[in-house]
Structure formats: C-alpha cells, structure tokens
Motif scaffolding. Sequence first.
Motif, mmCIF file in Angstrom:
data_model
loop_
_atom_site.group_PDB
_atom_site.id
_atom_site.type_symbol
_atom_site.label_atom_id
_atom_site.label_comp_id
_atom_site.label_asym_id
_atom_site.label_seq_id
_atom_site.Cartn_x
_atom_site.Cartn_y
_atom_site.Cartn_z
ATOM 1 N N MET A 247 -1.771 9.990 -6.541
ATOM 2 C CA MET A 247 -1.737 9.430 -5.144
ATOM 3 C C MET A 247 -3.148 9.335 -4.748
ATOM 4 S SD MET A 247 1.220 11.216 -2.929
ATOM 5 C CE MET A 247 2.876 11.244 -3.331
ATOM 6 N N CYS B 99 0.485 3.884 -3.086
ATOM 7 C CA CYS B 99 -0.021 5.069 -2.669
ATOM 8 C C CYS B 99 0.884 6.372 -2.739
ATOM 9 C CB CYS B 99 -0.796 5.000 -1.532
ATOM 10 S SG CYS B 99 -2.447 3.772 -1.593
ATOM 11 N N PHE B 100 1.923 6.139 -2.432
ATOM 12 C CA PHE B 100 2.978 7.044 -2.027
ATOM 13 C C PHE B 100 4.211 6.955 -3.141
ATOM 14 C CE2 PHE B 100 0.489 6.518 1.580
ATOM 15 C CZ PHE B 100 -0.171 7.727 1.693
ATOM 16 N N ASN C 9 -4.771 6.309 -6.656
ATOM 17 C CA ASN C 9 -4.363 4.891 -6.378
ATOM 18 C C ASN C 9 -4.898 4.517 -4.952
ATOM 19 O OD1 ASN C 9 -2.749 4.896 -8.369
ATOM 20 N ND2 ASN C 9 -0.832 4.870 -7.579
ATOM 21 N N LEU C 10 -4.978 5.535 -4.077
ATOM 22 C CA LEU C 10 -5.755 5.526 -2.855
ATOM 23 C C LEU C 10 -6.937 5.029 -2.723
ATOM 24 C CD1 LEU C 10 -5.142 5.741 0.299
ATOM 25 C CD2 LEU C 10 -5.622 8.158 -0.050
ATOM 26 N N LYS D 94 0.969 -1.139 -0.019
ATOM 27 C CA LYS D 94 -0.121 -0.021 -0.200
ATOM 28 C C LYS D 94 0.775 1.262 -0.109
ATOM 29 C CE LYS D 94 -3.732 -2.110 2.444
ATOM 30 N NZ LYS D 94 -4.709 -2.253 3.616
#
Length: 224
Positions: free
Chosen positions: A216, A137-138, A219-220, A133
């Motif tokens: 981001m 996400c990042f 994706n989050l 994750k």
Amino acid sequence: MRKLFHYLGNIAGIILALAAYSVLQTFYFFPRRIHKLLHLNVQIQCVMTALITVILLAVVFWLYKRQLREFNDWDFNSEPHWDWRRILIAVVGIVLITLLSYTMMQLVSGGKTISANQKELNRISLQSGNLYKIMVCFVAPFCEETIFRGMFFNTFFTRNTFLNKWVGILVSGFVFAYMHDPRLTKFILVYWVLGCVLGWVYMTTKDLRYSMMTHMAYNLLGFL
C-alpha cells in the motif's frame, strides 16, 4: 487422495479469490460501465460499490484463513499481530521496494518508457477518478497480497523449510510479475523484483498485514 483434494480445494480458492478481485476491479476501474448497465444514481452506486467491496474482501480473506486452518506449518497469522520488529521489517520493505523499482526501471528502460500495464492503468485512471486511487492504494494490495503471497504459499510451498522459503519467494514474485505483464516484456523484471520484496516481507513477518502495508505504501508513493 485426501492430499489431492486439499490441493485442488486450495487452487479452487485461489481461482475464486481472483474472480472476486476481477469483479472489484470492474466496479472501481469502469464505474461508467456499471452505471450504464444498472442505471443507478451516483449515491446508490457508491454505496453498492462499498458494500460489494466489504463482502468480497471478507470472502477473499476468509478463503485464506480457511487454508490456514487446514494446514499452517509456517505458523502464519499468529497472534500477537503487531510488534515493532515486524513494523521495522515492513519499513525496510518499503525502502527496498522503492529503491529497487527505480533501479530496475533505469536498467530496463533508462526511465524513458513505461510498461504496457502502466500505460493501461494510466488510461483507466482518466475515466475512473478517485475510485482508481482507492483501488490501487488499498483494494489491490489487500487482494494481491492475500492471493499471491498468502494463498500461494499455503498451496504450493506448505512445508517450513529454508529452500521452500526462498524458492517460494522467487516463484510467487514471478507469478505476481506475470499477472502484471503477461506479454513477458522486459518490464516483467521490474514486477518480479517488486513481488520478491513483498514475498520477503511476508515470509519474514509471517503476517499478511505487513506485506499489505509495504504494498500500500509503495502504491501510495506513486501518487505523491
């Protein structure tokens, strides 16, 4: 000759950035492999992963800023970095990328199948846990926006023209799509649209922070 060396230097920077991104993916996607290779306990491995992440992300962004110092006809990354107009553009980008990705998935597969890239990511997520994750996400949005938007435009579409902007958005979007679907399946159209939206956000705001924010957030949303 000077222009040729500048061009080759930028390409070398992109290759180096991709290599750094690949190293980070290994640490986040295959932690068990790293554990077996280095024989580290969990705490030390986590600290080492965090330290390597900070170092390699700094290197990737330094390579991008080095390009801008040499040539920046678009006036990318200029101060002030934050304002409400560009934040709104990023929000619009989040809405667009969400709606268009859903629409394209329905068009290419009826929403019944997923790409080979997504199948592989799903498989990887089962063995990497929360590290997956964090990467998706990042870390991935940071690296991919810096490489496929920032470094790409400042290497191949350096002149500030209307044609360069829109051709660059289409080409950078396709390169982004190809890296996610090298088999050139029908799903490349989905990734192409995503890449184009992210390219539009970057070229409209002239600041990577906003395309990273859009990437981001998108994706989050996949984890919600």
